[in-house]
Structure formats: structure tokens, C-alpha cells
Design a protein around this motif. Structure first.
Motif, PDB file in Angstrom:
ATOM      1  N   PHE A 254       0.784  -1.273   0.040  1.00 31.88           N
ATOM      2  CA  PHE A 254      -0.031  -0.020  -0.037  1.00 31.88           C
ATOM      3  C   PHE A 254       0.891   1.178   0.021  1.00 31.88           C
ATOM      4  O   PHE A 254       0.732   2.177  -0.877  1.00 31.88           O
ATOM      5  CB  PHE A 254      -0.694   0.065   1.256  1.00 31.88           C
ATOM      6  N   PHE A 255       1.933   1.384   1.118  1.00 29.74           N
ATOM      7  CA  PHE A 255       2.749   2.347   0.913  1.00 29.74           C
ATOM      8  C   PHE A 255       3.796   2.562  -0.255  1.00 29.74           C
ATOM      9  O   PHE A 255       3.906   3.711  -0.757  1.00 29.74           O
ATOM     10  CB  PHE A 255       3.461   2.587   2.153  1.00 29.74           C
TER      11      PHE A 255
ATOM     12  N   ILE B 232       3.178   1.727  -3.354  1.00 27.61           N
ATOM     13  CA  ILE B 232       2.612   2.109  -4.710  1.00 27.61           C
ATOM     14  C   ILE B 232       2.339   3.501  -4.690  1.00 27.61           C
ATOM     15  O   ILE B 232       2.141   4.175  -5.750  1.00 27.61           O
ATOM     16  CB  ILE B 232       1.733   1.252  -5.038  1.00 27.61           C
ATOM     17  N   ARG B 233       2.500   4.276  -3.512  1.00 26.79           N
ATOM     18  CA  ARG B 233       2.216   5.713  -3.471  1.00 26.79           C
ATOM     19  C   ARG B 233       3.307   6.382  -3.992  1.00 26.79           C
ATOM     20  O   ARG B 233       4.534   5.824  -3.801  1.00 26.79           O
ATOM     21  CB  ARG B 233       1.936   6.169  -1.969  1.00 26.79           C
ATOM     22  N   SER B 234       3.224   7.277  -4.997  1.00 27.33           N
ATOM     23  CA  SER B 234       4.248   7.931  -5.599  1.00 27.33           C
ATOM     24  C   SER B 234       5.510   8.556  -4.968  1.00 27.33           C
ATOM     25  O   SER B 234       6.433   8.423  -5.026  1.00 27.33           O
ATOM     26  CB  SER B 234       3.681   9.032  -6.689  1.00 27.33           C
TER      27      SER B 234
ATOM     28  N   VAL C 163       6.340   8.127  -1.731  1.00 23.07           N
ATOM     29  CA  VAL C 163       6.987   6.935  -0.843  1.00 23.07           C
ATOM     30  C   VAL C 163       7.745   6.159  -1.918  1.00 23.07           C
ATOM     31  O   VAL C 163       8.944   6.038  -1.702  1.00 23.07           O
ATOM     32  CB  VAL C 163       6.016   6.232  -0.032  1.00 23.07           C
TER      33      VAL C 163
END
Length: 60
Positions: free
Chosen positions: A21-22, A24-26, A28
């Protein structure tokens, strides 16, 4: 004993999903790709030192 295994595997799955989840955040993902060669060794060294200190390897 099987309850421990089920709880362990469930929590490992939670960690995997949280990591994905974290990651795939751009924001991060960019930070991880830029700093991973520094962060990973630091994290592994910190974990190793924590294990040694908590285990009483230094007699402290």
C-alpha cells in the motif's frame, strides 16, 4: 500451536499488504527508490544491534 501459526501468518499478510500500500504511493516510491541504498543497511544494522543489546551480548 496452530493458533500461533494462523496469527503469525495473518500478521505477515497484514505487513505485506501495508508495505505494498505504501510502496505504490508515488511520493513514498520516489523516496524509496532514491534512498534505499542507504536506508536498508541502516535498518538492518539497527535491528541487529537491537537484537544483540536485548539479548545481553554486551553484558550491559
Amino acid at each position: 500451536m496452530s493458533v500461533y501459526a494462523v496469527v503469525f501468518l495473518t500478521l505477515v499478510a497484514v505487513w505485506c499488504f501495508a508495505g505494498r500500500f505504501f510502496a505504490i504511493r508515488s511520493v513514498v516510491a520516489k523516496a524509496l527508490s532514491r534512498w534505499r541504498h542507504i536506508l536498508l543497511p541502516l535498518v538492518l544494522i539497527a535491528i541487529g544491534l537491537l537484537i544483540l543489546i536485548e539479548g545481553g551480548a554486551f553484558g550491559v
